[in-house]
Design a protein around this motif. Structure first.
Motif, PDB file in Angstrom:
ATOM      1  N   UNK A  43      -7.611  57.852 -20.294  1.00  0.00           N
ATOM      2  CA  UNK A  43      -7.360  58.295 -21.662  1.00  0.00           C
ATOM      3  C   UNK A  43      -8.248  57.567 -22.677  1.00  0.00           C
ATOM      4  N   UNK A  44      -8.480  56.297 -22.487  1.00  0.00           N
ATOM      5  CA  UNK A  44      -9.215  55.529 -23.488  1.00  0.00           C
ATOM      6  C   UNK A  44     -10.687  55.359 -23.203  1.00  0.00           C
ATOM      7  N   UNK A  45     -11.193  55.824 -22.107  1.00  0.00           N
ATOM      8  CA  UNK A  45     -12.598  55.624 -21.757  1.00  0.00           C
ATOM      9  C   UNK A  45     -13.455  56.732 -22.351  1.00  0.00           C
ATOM     10  N   UNK A  46     -14.595  56.340 -22.878  1.00  0.00           N
ATOM     11  CA  UNK A  46     -15.536  57.312 -23.446  1.00  0.00           C
ATOM     12  C   UNK A  46     -16.889  57.093 -22.791  1.00  0.00           C
ATOM     13  N   UNK A  47     -17.428  58.116 -22.163  1.00  0.00           N
ATOM     14  CA  UNK A  47     -18.734  58.020 -21.523  1.00  0.00           C
ATOM     15  C   UNK A  47     -19.829  58.270 -22.558  1.00  0.00           C
ATOM     16  N   UNK A  48     -21.019  57.826 -22.244  1.00  0.00           N
ATOM     17  CA  UNK A  48     -22.144  58.102 -23.130  1.00  0.00           C
ATOM     18  C   UNK A  48     -22.484  59.580 -23.068  1.00  0.00           C
ATOM     19  N   UNK A  49     -23.116  60.095 -24.091  1.00  0.00           N
ATOM     20  CA  UNK A  49     -23.377  61.529 -24.204  1.00  0.00           C
ATOM     21  C   UNK A  49     -24.332  62.029 -23.119  1.00  0.00           C
ATOM     22  N   UNK A  50     -25.311  61.246 -22.715  1.00  0.00           N
ATOM     23  CA  UNK A  50     -26.302  61.713 -21.756  1.00  0.00           C
ATOM     24  C   UNK A  50     -25.938  61.440 -20.310  1.00  0.00           C
ATOM     25  N   UNK A  51     -24.901  60.699 -20.053  1.00  0.00           N
ATOM     26  CA  UNK A  51     -24.550  60.320 -18.679  1.00  0.00           C
ATOM     27  C   UNK A  51     -23.521  61.293 -18.119  1.00  0.00           C
ATOM     28  N   UNK A  52     -23.938  62.120 -17.149  1.00  0.00           N
ATOM     29  CA  UNK A  52     -23.025  63.102 -16.558  1.00  0.00           C
ATOM     30  C   UNK A  52     -22.694  62.759 -15.112  1.00  0.00           C
ATOM     31  N   UNK A  53     -23.083  61.617 -14.612  1.00  0.00           N
ATOM     32  CA  UNK A  53     -22.921  61.216 -13.217  1.00  0.00           C
ATOM     33  C   UNK A  53     -21.582  61.524 -12.604  1.00  0.00           C
ATOM     34  N   UNK A  54     -20.740  60.535 -12.462  1.00  0.00           N
ATOM     35  CA  UNK A  54     -19.437  60.699 -11.821  1.00  0.00           C
ATOM     36  C   UNK A  54     -18.519  61.565 -12.679  1.00  0.00           C
ATOM     37  N   UNK A  55     -18.624  61.454 -13.985  1.00  0.00           N
ATOM     38  CA  UNK A  55     -17.792  62.246 -14.872  1.00  0.00           C
ATOM     39  C   UNK A  55     -18.023  63.733 -14.695  1.00  0.00           C
ATOM     40  N   UNK A  56     -19.278  64.126 -14.508  1.00  0.00           N
ATOM     41  CA  UNK A  56     -19.587  65.536 -14.296  1.00  0.00           C
ATOM     42  C   UNK A  56     -19.032  66.059 -12.985  1.00  0.00           C
ATOM     43  N   UNK A  57     -19.123  65.240 -11.951  1.00  0.00           N
ATOM     44  CA  UNK A  57     -18.589  65.639 -10.648  1.00  0.00           C
ATOM     45  C   UNK A  57     -17.077  65.779 -10.715  1.00  0.00           C
ATOM     46  N   UNK A  58     -16.417  64.810 -11.333  1.00  0.00           N
ATOM     47  CA  UNK A  58     -14.958  64.873 -11.445  1.00  0.00           C
ATOM     48  C   UNK A  58     -14.520  66.042 -12.323  1.00  0.00           C
ATOM     49  N   UNK A  59     -15.308  66.350 -13.345  1.00  0.00           N
ATOM     50  CA  UNK A  59     -14.987  67.492 -14.188  1.00  0.00           C
ATOM     51  C   UNK A  59     -15.084  68.797 -13.410  1.00  0.00           C
ATOM     52  N   UNK A  60     -16.087  68.902 -12.552  1.00  0.00           N
ATOM     53  CA  UNK A  60     -16.228  70.091 -11.708  1.00  0.00           C
ATOM     54  C   UNK A  60     -15.063  70.204 -10.727  1.00  0.00           C
ATOM     55  N   UNK A  61     -14.650  69.090 -10.151  1.00  0.00           N
ATOM     56  CA  UNK A  61     -13.510  69.102  -9.221  1.00  0.00           C
ATOM     57  C   UNK A  61     -12.235  69.518  -9.950  1.00  0.00           C
ATOM     58  N   UNK A  62     -12.057  68.976 -11.164  1.00  0.00           N
ATOM     59  CA  UNK A  62     -10.872  69.314 -11.940  1.00  0.00           C
ATOM     60  C   UNK A  62     -10.857  70.802 -12.296  1.00  0.00           C
ATOM     61  N   UNK A  63     -11.996  71.356 -12.671  1.00  0.00           N
ATOM     62  CA  UNK A  63     -12.069  72.773 -13.000  1.00  0.00           C
ATOM     63  C   UNK A  63     -11.815  73.626 -11.764  1.00  0.00           C
ATOM     64  N   UNK A  64     -12.320  73.206 -10.628  1.00  0.00           N
ATOM     65  CA  UNK A  64     -12.121  73.956  -9.387  1.00  0.00           C
ATOM     66  C   UNK A  64     -10.645  73.954  -8.978  1.00  0.00           C
ATOM     67  N   UNK A  65      -9.996  72.809  -9.116  1.00  0.00           N
ATOM     68  CA  UNK A  65      -8.603  72.698  -8.706  1.00  0.00           C
ATOM     69  C   UNK A  65      -7.646  73.385  -9.681  1.00  0.00           C
ATOM     70  N   UNK A  66      -8.060  73.550 -10.928  1.00  0.00           N
ATOM     71  CA  UNK A  66      -7.168  74.150 -11.917  1.00  0.00           C
ATOM     72  C   UNK A  66      -7.188  75.670 -11.881  1.00  0.00           C
ATOM     73  N   UNK A  67      -8.007  76.270 -11.046  1.00  0.00           N
ATOM     74  CA  UNK A  67      -8.064  77.740 -10.960  1.00  0.00           C
ATOM     75  C   UNK A  67      -6.856  78.315 -10.339  1.00  0.00           C
TER      76      UNK A  67
END
Length: 67
Positions: A43-67
């Motif tokens: 909840x309190x963590x903020x990633x940098x705008x250009x860094x999509x590393x692990x956050x991007x992968x987890x976001x894709x997993x979350x979107x896939x699982x929420x379908x």
């Protein structure tokens, strides 16, 4: 004088019973789910705008699982 080795005379079982108790499957699944939720939803963590590393992968997993 040499010591005698004890050999087993019990017959080997023909059918091996490989049943697991319920908690042997539930506990690893629960631990994995808890760790994944801790990683995916800070909840309190903020990633940098250009860094999509692990956050991007987890976001894709979350979107896939929420379908």
């Amino acid at each position: 004088m040499s010591a005698r080795s004890h050999t087993s005379t019990r017959p080997l079982p023909t059918g091996v019973d490989t049943r697991l108790p319920w908690w042997a499957l539930v506990l690893p699944v629960a631990a994995f789910t808890a760790l994944l939720l801790l990683i995916a939803g800070p909840a309190g963590a903020h990633a940098t705008a250009g860094d999509a590393g692990v956050g991007g992968v987890l976001e894709q997993i979350q979107q896939t699982l929420s379908l």
